[in-house]
Motif scaffolding. Sequence first.
Motif, PDB file in Angstrom:
ATOM      1  N   PRO A  55     -39.846 -58.559  14.067  1.00  0.00           N
ATOM      2  CA  PRO A  55     -39.992 -57.284  13.372  1.00  0.00           C
ATOM      3  C   PRO A  55     -40.312 -56.096  14.279  1.00  0.00           C
ATOM      4  N   ALA A  56     -40.638 -56.318  15.526  1.00  0.00           N
ATOM      5  CA  ALA A  56     -40.996 -55.224  16.425  1.00  0.00           C
ATOM      6  C   ALA A  56     -39.775 -54.570  17.074  1.00  0.00           C
ATOM      7  N   ARG A  57     -38.611 -55.110  16.869  1.00  0.00           N
ATOM      8  CA  ARG A  57     -37.425 -54.606  17.553  1.00  0.00           C
ATOM      9  C   ARG A  57     -36.264 -54.481  16.582  1.00  0.00           C
ATOM     10  N   GLU A  58     -35.457 -53.440  16.764  1.00  0.00           N
ATOM     11  CA  GLU A  58     -34.253 -53.320  15.936  1.00  0.00           C
ATOM     12  C   GLU A  58     -33.050 -53.786  16.738  1.00  0.00           C
ATOM     13  N   ARG A  59     -32.092 -54.324  16.039  1.00  0.00           N
ATOM     14  CA  ARG A  59     -30.840 -54.808  16.635  1.00  0.00           C
ATOM     15  C   ARG A  59     -29.735 -53.822  16.293  1.00  0.00           C
ATOM     16  N   LYS A  60     -28.706 -53.803  17.108  1.00  0.00           N
ATOM     17  CA  LYS A  60     -27.572 -52.917  16.845  1.00  0.00           C
ATOM     18  C   LYS A  60     -26.281 -53.706  16.963  1.00  0.00           C
ATOM     19  N   SER A  61     -25.389 -53.441  16.010  1.00  0.00           N
ATOM     20  CA  SER A  61     -24.070 -54.054  15.997  1.00  0.00           C
ATOM     21  C   SER A  61     -23.039 -52.943  15.853  1.00  0.00           C
ATOM     22  N   PRO A  62     -21.812 -53.175  16.312  1.00  0.00           N
ATOM     23  CA  PRO A  62     -20.782 -52.154  16.137  1.00  0.00           C
ATOM     24  C   PRO A  62     -20.366 -52.030  14.680  1.00  0.00           C
ATOM     25  N   GLY A  63     -20.153 -50.789  14.244  1.00  0.00           N
ATOM     26  CA  GLY A  63     -19.714 -50.518  12.880  1.00  0.00           C
ATOM     27  C   GLY A  63     -18.309 -49.946  12.876  1.00  0.00           C
ATOM     28  N   VAL A  64     -18.106 -48.888  12.139  1.00  0.00           N
ATOM     29  CA  VAL A  64     -16.800 -48.262  11.978  1.00  0.00           C
ATOM     30  C   VAL A  64     -16.437 -47.456  13.229  1.00  0.00           C
ATOM     31  N   THR A  65     -15.200 -47.581  13.676  1.00  0.00           N
ATOM     32  CA  THR A  65     -14.712 -46.800  14.807  1.00  0.00           C
ATOM     33  C   THR A  65     -13.915 -45.615  14.291  1.00  0.00           C
ATOM     34  N   LYS A  66     -14.224 -44.441  14.817  1.00  0.00           N
ATOM     35  CA  LYS A  66     -13.570 -43.193  14.426  1.00  0.00           C
ATOM     36  C   LYS A  66     -12.798 -42.644  15.621  1.00  0.00           C
ATOM     37  N   TYR A  67     -11.565 -42.217  15.372  1.00  0.00           N
ATOM     38  CA  TYR A  67     -10.725 -41.611  16.402  1.00  0.00           C
ATOM     39  C   TYR A  67     -10.659 -40.110  16.129  1.00  0.00           C
ATOM     40  N   ASP A  68     -11.113 -39.301  17.084  1.00  0.00           N
ATOM     41  CA  ASP A  68     -11.125 -37.850  16.903  1.00  0.00           C
ATOM     42  C   ASP A  68      -9.713 -37.282  16.890  1.00  0.00           C
ATOM     43  N   ALA A  69      -9.550 -36.188  16.169  1.00  0.00           N
ATOM     44  CA  ALA A  69      -8.270 -35.482  16.133  1.00  0.00           C
ATOM     45  C   ALA A  69      -7.953 -34.934  17.524  1.00  0.00           C
ATOM     46  N   VAL A  70      -6.672 -34.737  17.787  1.00  0.00           N
ATOM     47  CA  VAL A  70      -6.202 -34.229  19.080  1.00  0.00           C
ATOM     48  C   VAL A  70      -5.427 -32.936  18.829  1.00  0.00           C
ATOM     49  N   THR A  71      -5.684 -31.935  19.658  1.00  0.00           N
ATOM     50  CA  THR A  71      -5.000 -30.651  19.544  1.00  0.00           C
ATOM     51  C   THR A  71      -3.932 -30.533  20.627  1.00  0.00           C
ATOM     52  N   LEU A  72      -2.737 -30.104  20.230  1.00  0.00           N
ATOM     53  CA  LEU A  72      -1.643 -29.843  21.169  1.00  0.00           C
ATOM     54  C   LEU A  72      -1.337 -28.351  21.143  1.00  0.00           C
ATOM     55  N   GLU A  73      -1.156 -27.749  22.326  1.00  0.00           N
ATOM     56  CA  GLU A  73      -0.870 -26.323  22.426  1.00  0.00           C
ATOM     57  C   GLU A  73       0.352 -26.089  23.296  1.00  0.00           C
ATOM     58  N   ARG A  74       1.085 -25.045  22.935  1.00  0.00           N
ATOM     59  CA  ARG A  74       2.217 -24.621  23.759  1.00  0.00           C
ATOM     60  C   ARG A  74       2.524 -23.163  23.464  1.00  0.00           C
ATOM     61  N   GLY A  75       3.248 -22.539  24.376  1.00  0.00           N
ATOM     62  CA  GLY A  75       3.655 -21.156  24.177  1.00  0.00           C
ATOM     63  C   GLY A  75       4.643 -21.047  23.027  1.00  0.00           C
ATOM     64  N   VAL A  76       4.562 -19.956  22.274  1.00  0.00           N
ATOM     65  CA  VAL A  76       5.475 -19.721  21.150  1.00  0.00           C
ATOM     66  C   VAL A  76       6.877 -19.478  21.699  1.00  0.00           C
ATOM     67  N   THR A  77       7.854 -20.239  21.198  1.00  0.00           N
ATOM     68  CA  THR A  77       9.266 -20.083  21.569  1.00  0.00           C
ATOM     69  C   THR A  77      10.097 -20.163  20.300  1.00  0.00           C
ATOM     70  N   LEU A  78      11.383 -20.275  20.443  1.00  0.00           N
ATOM     71  CA  LEU A  78      12.268 -20.440  19.282  1.00  0.00           C
ATOM     72  C   LEU A  78      12.287 -21.877  18.770  1.00  0.00           C
ATOM     73  N   ASP A  79      11.722 -22.829  19.527  1.00  0.00           N
ATOM     74  CA  ASP A  79      11.658 -24.220  19.107  1.00  0.00           C
ATOM     75  C   ASP A  79      10.707 -24.343  17.914  1.00  0.00           C
ATOM     76  N   VAL A  80      11.156 -24.980  16.842  1.00  0.00           N
ATOM     77  CA  VAL A  80      10.369 -25.047  15.601  1.00  0.00           C
ATOM     78  C   VAL A  80       9.827 -26.452  15.305  1.00  0.00           C
ATOM     79  N   GLU A  81       9.777 -27.333  16.304  1.00  0.00           N
ATOM     80  CA  GLU A  81       9.370 -28.725  16.062  1.00  0.00           C
ATOM     81  C   GLU A  81       7.936 -28.842  15.561  1.00  0.00           C
TER      82      GLU A  81
END
Length: 167
Positions: A55-81
Amino acid sequence: MRVAAFKVGGADRYDPYKTFMFRVMWDGAYVAGLSKMGPLKRTTTPVVHRDGADPARERKSPGVTKYDAVTLERGVTLDVEFEKWANLVHSLNNPQSLTGFRKDLIVDIFNEAGQKVISYKLNRCWVSEFQGLPQLDAANAAVAIETIKIELESWERDVAWVAPAET
């Protein structure tokens, strides 16, 4: 004092790879003009529990894994993808159509000689945020940047990819 070398393709490499030597691919083609990409980050939430015999110590186990969002940047051109992909999630003409809005992306890292050395796969990505134009300012001579923020379910390094020998 000797600096430790990294073994790459049978050659010693002393320097880490540069962050400006990369390309992102979707639908089998590299994204045109991509200038910046956010980090690949995942976090696993610890689950804290106690053992009645200790009771004097807490244990830790892995829980849910979260993947952070990723940002992509580029210069504005005529490409509309960027916009076409973002419109698959939110379309003024057909807001219920979500067919094909998820894509798998490949991120390739290159060495100074232009050889692909590392590859990552981003799984089941979709656009959660799209910025078609930045703030416009006639007093500033900056490049106009468009941005997409992608949500993803996971990412993994392609360990089957073997880096070429460096000379």
